[in-house]
Scaffold this motif. Structure first.
Motif, mmCIF file in Angstrom:
data_model
loop_
_atom_site.group_PDB
_atom_site.id
_atom_site.type_symbol
_atom_site.label_atom_id
_atom_site.label_comp_id
_atom_site.label_asym_id
_atom_site.label_seq_id
_atom_site.Cartn_x
_atom_site.Cartn_y
_atom_site.Cartn_z
ATOM 1 N N ARG A 82 -24.820 -7.983 7.556
ATOM 2 C CA ARG A 82 -24.591 -6.704 6.864
ATOM 3 C C ARG A 82 -25.592 -5.651 7.327
ATOM 4 O O ARG A 82 -25.241 -4.486 7.511
ATOM 5 N N LYS A 129 -17.268 -13.248 9.355
ATOM 6 C CA LYS A 129 -16.608 -13.361 8.049
ATOM 7 C C LYS A 129 -17.385 -12.631 6.956
ATOM 8 O O LYS A 129 -16.812 -11.887 6.164
ATOM 9 N N THR A 130 -18.699 -12.835 6.904
ATOM 10 C CA THR A 130 -19.486 -12.180 5.848
ATOM 11 C C THR A 130 -19.524 -10.669 6.042
ATOM 12 O O THR A 130 -19.489 -9.911 5.070
ATOM 13 N N ARG A 132 -17.054 -8.826 7.458
ATOM 14 C CA ARG A 132 -15.737 -8.332 7.045
ATOM 15 C C ARG A 132 -15.604 -8.339 5.512
ATOM 16 O O ARG A 132 -15.070 -7.398 4.931
ATOM 17 N N ASP A 133 -16.086 -9.416 4.876
ATOM 18 C CA ASP A 133 -16.045 -9.486 3.404
ATOM 19 C C ASP A 133 -16.837 -8.346 2.779
ATOM 20 O O ASP A 133 -16.443 -7.796 1.748
ATOM 21 N N ILE A 136 -14.792 -5.205 3.013
ATOM 22 C CA ILE A 136 -13.722 -5.260 2.011
ATOM 23 C C ILE A 136 -14.273 -4.911 0.634
ATOM 24 O O ILE A 136 -13.657 -4.170 -0.137
ATOM 25 N N LYS A 137 -15.450 -5.419 0.340
ATOM 26 C CA LYS A 137 -16.095 -5.122 -0.946
ATOM 27 C C LYS A 137 -16.379 -3.624 -1.072
ATOM 28 O O LYS A 137 -16.183 -3.033 -2.136
ATOM 29 N N ARG A 147 -11.402 -3.158 -7.273
ATOM 30 C CA ARG A 147 -12.328 -4.190 -7.728
ATOM 31 C C ARG A 147 -12.946 -3.727 -9.042
ATOM 32 O O ARG A 147 -13.243 -2.551 -9.212
ATOM 33 N N GLN A 191 -0.779 -11.019 1.361
ATOM 34 C CA GLN A 191 -1.670 -11.818 0.508
ATOM 35 C C GLN A 191 -0.951 -12.290 -0.751
ATOM 36 O O GLN A 191 -1.222 -13.368 -1.253
#
Length: 195
Positions: A82, A129-130, A132-133, A136-137, A147, A191
């Protein structure tokens, strides 16, 4: 008779003492419940330094981190990906190889991993992955607001010191275009078929 009078007086004194105590107890309970607002989770603080304690990451036969430091390694990988990879890259393929090598060297040094191409791929896949997550957050928390976030949430560039205000404005512009909304809607529909 005197014993009965004494008993009655002591009971009345005791009930007078209990009433204010009960009131203050209930008042305390309401003020405690008012004070107990759930704080939002902030950014990860990262690994605590432990001088003299070697962090040796173990691996299983499928090249997955296991053992005492597996969870800590995942937290560390998420934190550095990040912080070191800009949110303005469209996808992981656009991230320069130099940044990916820096991420690998950092994890390798922190967890005493020997040079191994399979382990490097695994670490970089976790970084991807972290990262991209995290993006998304950011989108679901601050842009589309899908969210559940606390009402008094600070802006992302205040919460995360590696995001500048200009970077955030560019990120918002990119993620509010019609093209992005169309892609996002397709992904949301796709999804919805997952069980």
């Amino acid at each position: 008779m005197e014993d009965e009078d004494l008993h009655n007086r002591s009971m009345s004194l005791q009930s007078e003492e209990d009433e204010p105590h009960n009131q203050s107890l209930s008042e305390l309970q309401t003020t405690d419940s008012q004070k107990k607002k759930k704080k939002p989770r902030g950014p990860s603080k990262g690994l605590k330094s432990m001088p003299g304690v070697p962090r040796v990451l173990e691996w299983d036969e499928l090249c997955r981190p296991i053992g005492k430091w597996a969870k800590a390694s995942k937290i560390h990988v998420g934190e550095i990906s990040r912080a070191k990879v800009s949110i303005l890259y469209k996808d992981w393929n656009q991230v320069p190889q130099g940044i990916k090598d820096t991420l690998w060297e950092d994890v390798k040094r922190e967890f005493q991993i020997e040079e191994d191409e399979d382990k490097k791929k695994k670490v970089l896949r976790t970084c991807d992955k972290t990262w991209r997550d995290f993006k998304i957050k950011l989108v679901s928390g601050w842009i589309t607001c899908t969210r559940n976030m606390p009402k008094e949430i600070r802006m992302s560039y205040v919460l995360y010191d590696f995001i500048s205000e200009d970077m955030w404005k560019t990120f918002v512009e990119e993620h509010t275009t019609d093209d992005f909304k169309e892609i996002s809607e397709k992904a949301r529909q796709s999804q919805s078929f997952n069980e």
